[in-house]
Design an enzyme around this catalytic site. Structure first.
Site, mmCIF file in Angstrom:
data_model
loop_
_atom_site.group_PDB
_atom_site.id
_atom_site.type_symbol
_atom_site.label_atom_id
_atom_site.label_comp_id
_atom_site.label_asym_id
_atom_site.label_seq_id
_atom_site.Cartn_x
_atom_site.Cartn_y
_atom_site.Cartn_z
ATOM 1 N N CYS A 102 1.512 -1.374 -0.192
ATOM 2 C CA CYS A 102 0.150 0.179 0.338
ATOM 3 C C CYS A 102 0.887 1.540 -0.160
ATOM 4 C CB CYS A 102 -0.655 -0.052 1.457
ATOM 5 S SG CYS A 102 -1.879 1.271 1.356
ATOM 6 N N CYS A 131 0.330 3.027 3.294
ATOM 7 C CA CYS A 131 0.622 2.531 4.842
ATOM 8 C C CYS A 131 1.796 1.520 4.871
ATOM 9 C CB CYS A 131 -0.773 1.906 5.961
ATOM 10 S SG CYS A 131 -1.422 1.156 5.007
ATOM 11 N N CYS A 148 -8.266 -5.412 -10.064
ATOM 12 C CA CYS A 148 -8.208 -3.511 -10.944
ATOM 13 C C CYS A 148 -7.555 -3.400 -9.856
ATOM 14 C CB CYS A 148 -9.287 -3.415 -11.065
ATOM 15 S SG CYS A 148 -8.781 -2.530 -13.321
#
Ligand code: FE
Length: 136
Positions: free
Chosen positions: A50, A53, A122
């Protein structure tokens, strides 16, 4: 195991930490233009984290060529790493995918992926940070 401790930050903090493009996608559920993202054509061996984070979200061995113009995966790194939500925006019925740790918007999930899962995650390149396996 995926990181399960939740991250809570104010929108001001996120706006400060993320680039304008990352903020528009991760925090405001935007979508980058198809075929524009840095990781769409990435074929290196490693893990996708991510961008907000740092939680590990996908692995390169689950990435496939969907032809959609966005990085596509048939499986998350761990099913606890992501969360899914009904998304009825723009007159469509879609399933939104978010990071379980920080709540950041990643993209959408479609039921037209390849075997073995039949799933297609996606995902916006801007929501991801790639970590090459060979690098520490
Ligand atoms: Fe996150």
């Amino acid at each position: 195991m995926a990181e399960t401790s939740k991250i809570q930050k104010t929108e001001e903090e996120w706006r400060h930490e993320l680039t304008p493009e990352q903020y528009a996608i991760l925090r405001q559920k935007g979508t980058e233009p198809a075929f524009s993202g840095a990781l769409y054509q990435n074929h290196a061996d490693g893990a996708y984290h991510c961008a907000a984070c740092g939680a590990e979200l996908f692995k390169s061995d689950a990435k496939f060529e969907s032809g959609s113009g966005w990085p596509s995966f048939f499986l998350p790194a761990d099913k606890s790493a992501i969360e899914t939500h009904d998304d009825l925006s723009y007159g469509m019925r879609r399933v939104e995918v978010t990071c379980a740790r920080c709540g950041g918007h990643l993209g959408h999930l479609f039921p037209d992926g390849p075997k073995p899962t039949g799933q297609r995650y996606c995902i916006n390149s801007a929501s991801l940070k790639f970590e090459n396996k060979d690098k520490k």
